[in-house]
Scaffold this motif. Sequence first.
Motif, PDB file in Angstrom:
ATOM      1  N   GLU A  15      -2.191  -2.265  -6.310  1.00 58.40           N
ATOM      2  CA  GLU A  15      -2.989  -3.756  -6.475  1.00 58.40           C
ATOM      3  C   GLU A  15      -2.003  -4.687  -5.619  1.00 58.40           C
ATOM      4  OE1 GLU A  15      -6.602  -4.712  -8.738  1.00 58.40           O
ATOM      5  OE2 GLU A  15      -5.337  -6.328  -9.395  1.00 58.40           O
ATOM      6  N   VAL A  16      -2.202  -5.412  -4.704  1.00 53.92           N
ATOM      7  CA  VAL A  16      -1.436  -6.592  -4.194  1.00 53.92           C
ATOM      8  C   VAL A  16      -2.152  -7.817  -4.470  1.00 53.92           C
ATOM      9  CG1 VAL A  16      -0.502  -7.644  -2.131  1.00 53.92           C
ATOM     10  CG2 VAL A  16      -0.328  -5.158  -2.377  1.00 53.92           C
ATOM     11  N   LEU A  17      -3.640  -7.876  -4.142  1.00 56.98           N
ATOM     12  CA  LEU A  17      -4.418  -9.127  -4.694  1.00 56.98           C
ATOM     13  C   LEU A  17      -5.084  -9.172  -5.788  1.00 56.98           C
ATOM     14  CD1 LEU A  17      -5.974  -9.484  -1.041  1.00 56.98           C
ATOM     15  CD2 LEU A  17      -3.925 -10.531  -1.768  1.00 56.98           C
ATOM     16  N   SER A  35       4.948 -17.172  -0.597  1.00 61.20           N
ATOM     17  CA  SER A  35       6.357 -16.704  -0.161  1.00 61.20           C
ATOM     18  C   SER A  35       6.187 -15.182   0.538  1.00 61.20           C
ATOM     19  CB  SER A  35       7.301 -16.760  -1.339  1.00 61.20           C
ATOM     20  OG  SER A  35       6.534 -16.250  -2.410  1.00 61.20           O
ATOM     21  N   ASN A  36       7.243 -14.667   1.077  1.00 63.03           N
ATOM     22  CA  ASN A  36       7.130 -13.394   1.402  1.00 63.03           C
ATOM     23  C   ASN A  36       6.649 -12.193   0.333  1.00 63.03           C
ATOM     24  OD1 ASN A  36       8.167 -14.092   3.754  1.00 63.03           O
ATOM     25  ND2 ASN A  36      10.366 -13.352   3.237  1.00 63.03           N
ATOM     26  N   GLY A  37       5.694 -11.565   0.670  1.00 65.34           N
ATOM     27  CA  GLY A  37       5.391 -10.419  -0.079  1.00 65.34           C
ATOM     28  C   GLY A  37       3.899 -11.259  -0.909  1.00 65.34           C
ATOM     29  N   ALA A  38       3.393 -12.333  -0.845  1.00 67.09           N
ATOM     30  CA  ALA A  38       2.790 -12.889  -1.915  1.00 67.09           C
ATOM     31  C   ALA A  38       1.402 -12.245  -1.580  1.00 67.09           C
ATOM     32  CB  ALA A  38       2.539 -14.237  -1.592  1.00 67.09           C
ATOM     33  N   GLY A  39       0.983 -11.740  -0.267  1.00 64.58           N
ATOM     34  CA  GLY A  39      -0.185 -11.090  -0.166  1.00 64.58           C
ATOM     35  C   GLY A  39      -1.156 -11.845   0.976  1.00 64.58           C
ATOM     36  N   LYS A  40      -0.460 -12.408   1.707  1.00 66.04           N
ATOM     37  CA  LYS A  40      -1.088 -13.169   2.660  1.00 66.04           C
ATOM     38  C   LYS A  40      -1.712 -12.291   3.759  1.00 66.04           C
ATOM     39  CE  LYS A  40       2.397 -15.794   3.869  1.00 66.04           C
ATOM     40  NZ  LYS A  40       3.431 -15.015   2.837  1.00 66.04           N
ATOM     41  N   MET A  44      -5.587 -11.332   4.777  1.00 67.91           N
ATOM     42  CA  MET A  44      -6.362 -11.346   5.985  1.00 67.91           C
ATOM     43  C   MET A  44      -6.761 -10.004   6.579  1.00 67.91           C
ATOM     44  SD  MET A  44      -5.705 -14.424   7.479  1.00 67.91           S
ATOM     45  CE  MET A  44      -4.997 -15.420   6.156  1.00 67.91           C
ATOM     46  N   ARG A  45      -6.112  -8.972   6.266  1.00 65.69           N
ATOM     47  CA  ARG A  45      -6.666  -7.479   6.334  1.00 65.69           C
ATOM     48  C   ARG A  45      -7.821  -7.090   5.905  1.00 65.69           C
ATOM     49  NH1 ARG A  45      -1.061  -4.469   5.904  1.00 65.69           N
ATOM     50  NH2 ARG A  45      -0.176  -5.079   7.700  1.00 65.69           N
ATOM     51  N   THR A  46      -7.906  -7.765   4.533  1.00 67.89           N
ATOM     52  CA  THR A  46      -9.348  -7.610   3.801  1.00 67.89           C
ATOM     53  C   THR A  46     -10.286  -8.290   4.291  1.00 67.89           C
ATOM     54  OG1 THR A  46      -7.830  -7.190   1.785  1.00 67.89           O
ATOM     55  CG2 THR A  46     -10.071  -7.370   1.113  1.00 67.89           C
ATOM     56  N   PRO A  82      -3.321 -10.451  15.039  1.00 69.09           N
ATOM     57  CA  PRO A  82      -2.582  -9.718  14.104  1.00 69.09           C
ATOM     58  C   PRO A  82      -1.056 -10.035  14.290  1.00 69.09           C
ATOM     59  CG  PRO A  82      -2.931  -8.100  15.833  1.00 69.09           C
ATOM     60  CD  PRO A  82      -3.790  -9.390  16.192  1.00 69.09           C
ATOM     61  N   GLU A  83      -0.455  -9.991  13.302  1.00 71.23           N
ATOM     62  CA  GLU A  83       0.983 -10.285  13.220  1.00 71.23           C
ATOM     63  C   GLU A  83       1.781  -9.504  14.137  1.00 71.23           C
ATOM     64  OE1 GLU A  83       4.651 -11.107   9.881  1.00 71.23           O
ATOM     65  OE2 GLU A  83       2.787  -9.909   9.297  1.00 71.23           O
ATOM     66  N   ASN A  84       1.660  -8.213  14.221  1.00 71.64           N
ATOM     67  CA  ASN A  84       2.267  -7.271  15.298  1.00 71.64           C
ATOM     68  C   ASN A  84       1.380  -7.441  16.574  1.00 71.64           C
ATOM     69  OD1 ASN A  84       0.114  -5.971  14.534  1.00 71.64           O
ATOM     70  ND2 ASN A  84       1.193  -4.007  14.164  1.00 71.64           N
TER      71      ASN A  84
HETATM   72  P1  ATP Z   1       5.118 -12.033   4.451  1.00 74.84           P
HETATM   73  O1  ATP Z   1       5.137 -13.447   4.521  1.00 74.84           O
HETATM   74  O2  ATP Z   1       6.359 -11.539   4.250  1.00 74.84           O
HETATM   75  O3  ATP Z   1       4.483 -11.566   5.724  1.00 74.84           O
HETATM   76  P2  ATP Z   1       2.686 -11.628   2.896  1.00 74.84           P
HETATM   77  O4  ATP Z   1       2.310 -12.502   2.025  1.00 74.84           O
HETATM   78  O5  ATP Z   1       2.079 -11.434   4.203  1.00 74.84           O
HETATM   79  O6  ATP Z   1       4.420 -11.325   3.369  1.00 74.84           O
HETATM   80  P3  ATP Z   1       1.776  -8.853   2.569  1.00 74.84           P
HETATM   81  O7  ATP Z   1       2.136  -8.341   3.579  1.00 74.84           O
HETATM   82  O8  ATP Z   1       0.357  -9.166   2.336  1.00 74.84           O
HETATM   83  O9  ATP Z   1       2.574 -10.183   2.077  1.00 74.84           O
HETATM   84  O10 ATP Z   1       2.386  -7.979   1.503  1.00 74.84           O
HETATM   85  C1  ATP Z   1       2.051  -7.790  -0.038  1.00 74.84           C
HETATM   86  C2  ATP Z   1       2.588  -6.742  -0.649  1.00 74.84           C
HETATM   87  O11 ATP Z   1       2.011  -5.541  -0.253  1.00 74.84           O
HETATM   88  C3  ATP Z   1       4.099  -6.363  -0.518  1.00 74.84           C
HETATM   89  O12 ATP Z   1       4.688  -6.117  -1.933  1.00 74.84           O
HETATM   90  C4  ATP Z   1       4.162  -5.682   0.539  1.00 74.84           C
HETATM   91  O13 ATP Z   1       5.307  -4.441   0.259  1.00 74.84           O
HETATM   92  C5  ATP Z   1       2.836  -4.520   0.211  1.00 74.84           C
HETATM   93  N1  ATP Z   1       2.190  -3.990   1.185  1.00 74.84           N
HETATM   94  C6  ATP Z   1       2.154  -4.553   2.639  1.00 74.84           C
HETATM   95  N2  ATP Z   1       1.439  -3.587   3.432  1.00 74.84           N
HETATM   96  C7  ATP Z   1       1.754  -2.252   2.595  1.00 74.84           C
HETATM   97  C8  ATP Z   1       1.418  -0.856   3.139  1.00 74.84           C
HETATM   98  N3  ATP Z   1       0.787  -0.742   4.277  1.00 74.84           N
HETATM   99  N4  ATP Z   1       1.511   0.069   2.094  1.00 74.84           N
HETATM  100  C9  ATP Z   1       1.881  -0.477   0.994  1.00 74.84           C
HETATM  101  N5  ATP Z   1       2.231  -1.638   0.534  1.00 74.84           N
HETATM  102  C10 ATP Z   1       2.132  -2.451   1.396  1.00 74.84           C
END
Ligand code: ATP
Length: 234
Positions: A15-17, A35-40, A44-46, A82-84
Motif C-alpha cells: 500500500e502506497v496511499l 518528496s520522492n516516493g511520497a505517492g504523488k 495521479m494514476r489512481t 504522464p510523466e514518461n
Molecule cells: P517521485 O517524486 O520520485 O516521482 P512520487 O511521489 O510520485 O515520487 P510514486 O511514484 O507514487 O511517488 O511512488 C510511491 C511509492 O510506490 C514508491 O515507494 C515507489 O517505489 C512505489 N512504486 C511506484 N510504482 C510502482 C510499481 N509499478 N510497482 C511497485 N511499486 C511502485
Amino acid sequence: MLELEGVRAGYDEIEVLHGVDMHVDEGEIVALIGSNGAGKTTTMRTICGILSPSHGRITYRGEEIHTEPSHEIVERGIVQVPENRDLFTNMTVIDNLLLGAQTDEAIANREENLAEMLDLFPRLEERKKQRAGTMSGGEQQMLTLARALMGEPDLLILDEPSIGLAPHLVQEVFDVVEEIHEQGVTVLMVEQNVQQTLQVADRGYVMENGRISMTASGSDLLEDESVVEAYLGV
Ligand code: ATP
C-alpha cells in the motif's frame, strides 16, 4: 469537481496511499508536492483509473469514478499527461497530436484544435512533419502536453510537466499551463519545481508517506517554514 476521500491504493501487496483526502474545485490550479516516493504519481494514476483504490472513493462532478476503467474517465473529460512521454516515436508530430483526440467531440473538433495547438506551441509548428522520436527531450515534452490538450480536457492532470527541461522551456511550460487555465481548463499538477508551481497554484497539497500532511493556498505554502525548508532548498 474532483474529490478523493480516504483513498488507499498501491501495487500488489504494497500500500502506497494510506488514506488520501483532497479535492479540486472547478477553475482551480491545484498543486500536489512532496518528496520522492511520497505517492504523488500513484495518486495521479489512481485518479485516472490506471490503479484501483482498495478503500475510499473518488468522485467527479458528484459521481463515483473509482470503479471505472481509464477510457471512461477520459470520456468524462479527465486527461492525464504522464510523466514518461509515451509518444509514438515513429509517427510525425501532427499524427501524434491527432491521436490525442479520443472522444467523439474531440475527434469532431480535431482539425480546429490542431491549428490551435500549433499556434500555442510554435516549436511544434516548426517541426510538425518531424518524427516524434527524433525531437529533443524538451520538444517531446511539449508534444505530450499538446497531445493531451487535443483531448479537450475539463480537468488536466499533469505529472512533472517540466522534468528535465532547460530553464527557458520550464518557463514555457508554466506559461502554457496558465494560458490553458485561462481558457477554462482546471489543472491538477505534480511538480518538482515547487517555487514556480506554488506561484501559479490557487491551492496546494503537501504529501508525505502516502498521506496529505498539509494544505493551503499556493502563496501561504510558499511562505510556510516547513515547506521552504523541505522543498525550496533554503
Ligand atoms: P517521485 O517524486 O520520485 O516521482 P512520487 O511521489 O510520485 O515520487 P510514486 O511514484 O507514487 O511517488 O511512488 C510511491 C511509492 O510506490 C514508491 O515507494 C515507489 O517505489 C512505489 N512504486 C511506484 N510504482 C510502482 C510499481 N509499478 N510497482 C511497485 N511499486 C511502485
